[in-house]
Design a protein around this motif. Structure first.
Motif, short mmCIF file in Angstrom:
data_model
loop_
_atom_site.label_atom_id
_atom_site.label_comp_id
_atom_site.label_asym_id
_atom_site.label_seq_id
_atom_site.Cartn_x
_atom_site.Cartn_y
_atom_site.Cartn_z
N VAL A 39 86.74 -50.45 -81.05
CA VAL A 39 86.89 -49.45 -79.99
C VAL A 39 85.71 -49.61 -79.05
O VAL A 39 84.55 -49.42 -79.45
CB VAL A 39 86.92 -48.03 -80.58
CG1 VAL A 39 87.03 -46.99 -79.45
CG2 VAL A 39 88.07 -47.87 -81.56
N ASN A 40 85.98 -49.99 -77.83
CA ASN A 40 84.90 -50.20 -76.86
C ASN A 40 84.35 -48.86 -76.38
O ASN A 40 85.10 -47.91 -76.15
CB ASN A 40 85.41 -51.05 -75.70
CG ASN A 40 85.77 -52.46 -76.15
OD1 ASN A 40 84.92 -53.22 -76.58
ND2 ASN A 40 87.06 -52.80 -76.09
N VAL A 98 90.16 -51.40 -71.68
CA VAL A 98 91.56 -51.23 -72.04
C VAL A 98 92.28 -52.58 -72.09
O VAL A 98 93.19 -52.78 -72.91
CB VAL A 98 92.25 -50.27 -71.04
CG1 VAL A 98 93.76 -50.34 -71.16
CG2 VAL A 98 91.76 -48.85 -71.27
N ASP A 99 91.88 -53.50 -71.23
CA ASP A 99 92.49 -54.83 -71.25
C ASP A 99 92.27 -55.53 -72.59
O ASP A 99 93.07 -56.36 -73.01
CB ASP A 99 91.92 -55.70 -70.13
CG ASP A 99 92.43 -55.28 -68.75
OD1 ASP A 99 93.46 -54.58 -68.69
OD2 ASP A 99 91.78 -55.66 -67.75
N ASP A 151 93.68 -40.94 -68.19
CA ASP A 151 94.91 -41.44 -67.57
C ASP A 151 94.97 -42.96 -67.59
O ASP A 151 96.05 -43.55 -67.52
CB ASP A 151 95.00 -40.92 -66.14
CG ASP A 151 96.33 -41.23 -65.49
OD1 ASP A 151 97.37 -40.85 -66.07
OD2 ASP A 151 96.33 -41.85 -64.40
N ARG A 152 93.81 -43.61 -67.70
CA ARG A 152 93.74 -45.06 -67.72
C ARG A 152 93.70 -45.63 -69.14
O ARG A 152 93.68 -46.85 -69.29
CB ARG A 152 92.49 -45.53 -66.96
CG ARG A 152 92.52 -45.22 -65.46
CD ARG A 152 91.15 -45.46 -64.85
NE ARG A 152 91.18 -45.20 -63.41
CZ ARG A 152 91.15 -46.14 -62.47
NH1 ARG A 152 91.11 -47.41 -62.82
NH2 ARG A 152 91.16 -45.82 -61.20
N ILE A 153 93.62 -44.76 -70.13
CA ILE A 153 93.48 -45.20 -71.52
C ILE A 153 94.80 -44.96 -72.24
O ILE A 153 95.15 -43.81 -72.57
CB ILE A 153 92.34 -44.44 -72.22
CG1 ILE A 153 91.02 -44.68 -71.48
CG2 ILE A 153 92.21 -44.89 -73.68
CD1 ILE A 153 89.86 -43.81 -71.97
N PRO A 154 95.58 -46.00 -72.52
CA PRO A 154 96.88 -45.81 -73.16
C PRO A 154 96.79 -45.50 -74.65
O PRO A 154 97.73 -44.96 -75.23
CB PRO A 154 97.59 -47.16 -72.92
CG PRO A 154 96.49 -48.14 -72.76
CD PRO A 154 95.35 -47.41 -72.13
#
Length: 279
Positions: A39-40, A98-99, A151-154
């Motif tokens: 987990v970054n 996230v990538d 919102d950017r973290i799925p």
């Protein structure tokens, strides 16, 4: 479950740890490439390098005193959460994380203390806002950022909390409205750091306070650097009674030794019924 918080990529793969948190950006401003099997973790508003490069980013109180590491109460330099350009850069770092891995931990989120910030941007933003209460406005700034990041973290959103569960303290100190940001957070992480853990009554008190304060699951992070293994095990036993998981910070070898010792002691204590009597 046991986890590790580390700057060393290979340690997240050690079999003793069920989960690894890898620091991609820390409070010094040091950066690393995100990894796929951990987990970054991103330090959001703690950033010595950004402060050194552009002192105007640093929050100031109503007397103009900056929130920097050369002053009392601050172990690192802060960046004002109202600075939209800096926030955009943070969101780009989160995109990179996230990538590599869909889960992300947000660290150092919030204003530095209750008296911050009174920079020109904050003064103007507050005056132009719909809020009459400055604490409400500050909370809206932090909630908006957490919502943008989430919102950017799925995957799962982890967020570190300052270790103060007393009602209203996180709101006043950091601008964190627990009820509001809980909508965007899957798990909180509470660092309960000590260099010895000679006593643990305080650890239990704080952990129980967060258990009462939070509707979202939380994990407890222990400091593992140069802590006696027996004392670390004692702290672990207290922490796991309250936390979803127990994490160990910045000394994976010592953490691994504590986990192994604890598991060995548990195996030695297992019995399988009464022994048969001699004929």
């Amino acid at each position: 479950m046991y986890g590790v918080v580390t700057r060393n990529e290979e340690e997240v793969r050690w079999p003793e740890f069920d989960r690894g948190f890898y620091e991609v950006k820390d409070v010094t401003g040091r950066s690393a490439e995100p990894i796929a099997d951990g987990v970054n973790m991103v330090s959001c508003f703690g950033d010595n390098a950004a402060s050194d490069a552009d002192p105007s980013l640093v929050p100031v109180d109503d007397l103009g005193r900056p929130a920097t590491r050369d002053r009392s109460y601050f172990d690192w330099d802060y960046v004002c959460p109202s600075r939209t350009d800096y926030r955009e850069g943070l969101l780009e770092v989160i995109d990179d994380c996230v990538d590599a891995n869909e889960d992300v931990r947000l660290d150092d989120v919030g204003f530095p203390r209750a008296e911050y910030c009174h920079c020109g941007i904050c003064e103007r933003s507050f005056e132009e806002s719909e809020y009459e209460d400055r604490f409400e406005w500050r909370a809206s700034v932090i909630t908006e950022f957490v919502a943008e990041a989430a919102d950017r973290i799925p995957g799962r959103v982890f967020l570190t909390l300052y270790p103060d569960p007393y009602p209203g303290h996180l709101y006043e100190r950091a601008g964190i409205d627990l009820e509001a940001i809980s909508e965007y957070v899957d798990e909180f992480v509470v660092p309960l750091y000590d260099t010895a853990y000679g006593t643990t009554y305080w650890l239990e008190t704080i952990a129980r306070g967060f258990e009462s304060a939070l509707d979202v699951p939380f994990s407890i992070e222990l400091y593992a650097v140069n802590v006696d293994v027996d004392d670390l095990i004692h702290a672990l036993e207290v922490a796991e009674a309250y936390g979803e998981d127990v994490l160990f910070g910045y000394d994976a070898s010592n953490a691994r030794a504590a986990i192994r010792r604890k598991r060995a002691d548990e195996r030695e204590g297992v019995t399988h019924g009464e022994p048969e009597s001699d004929p």
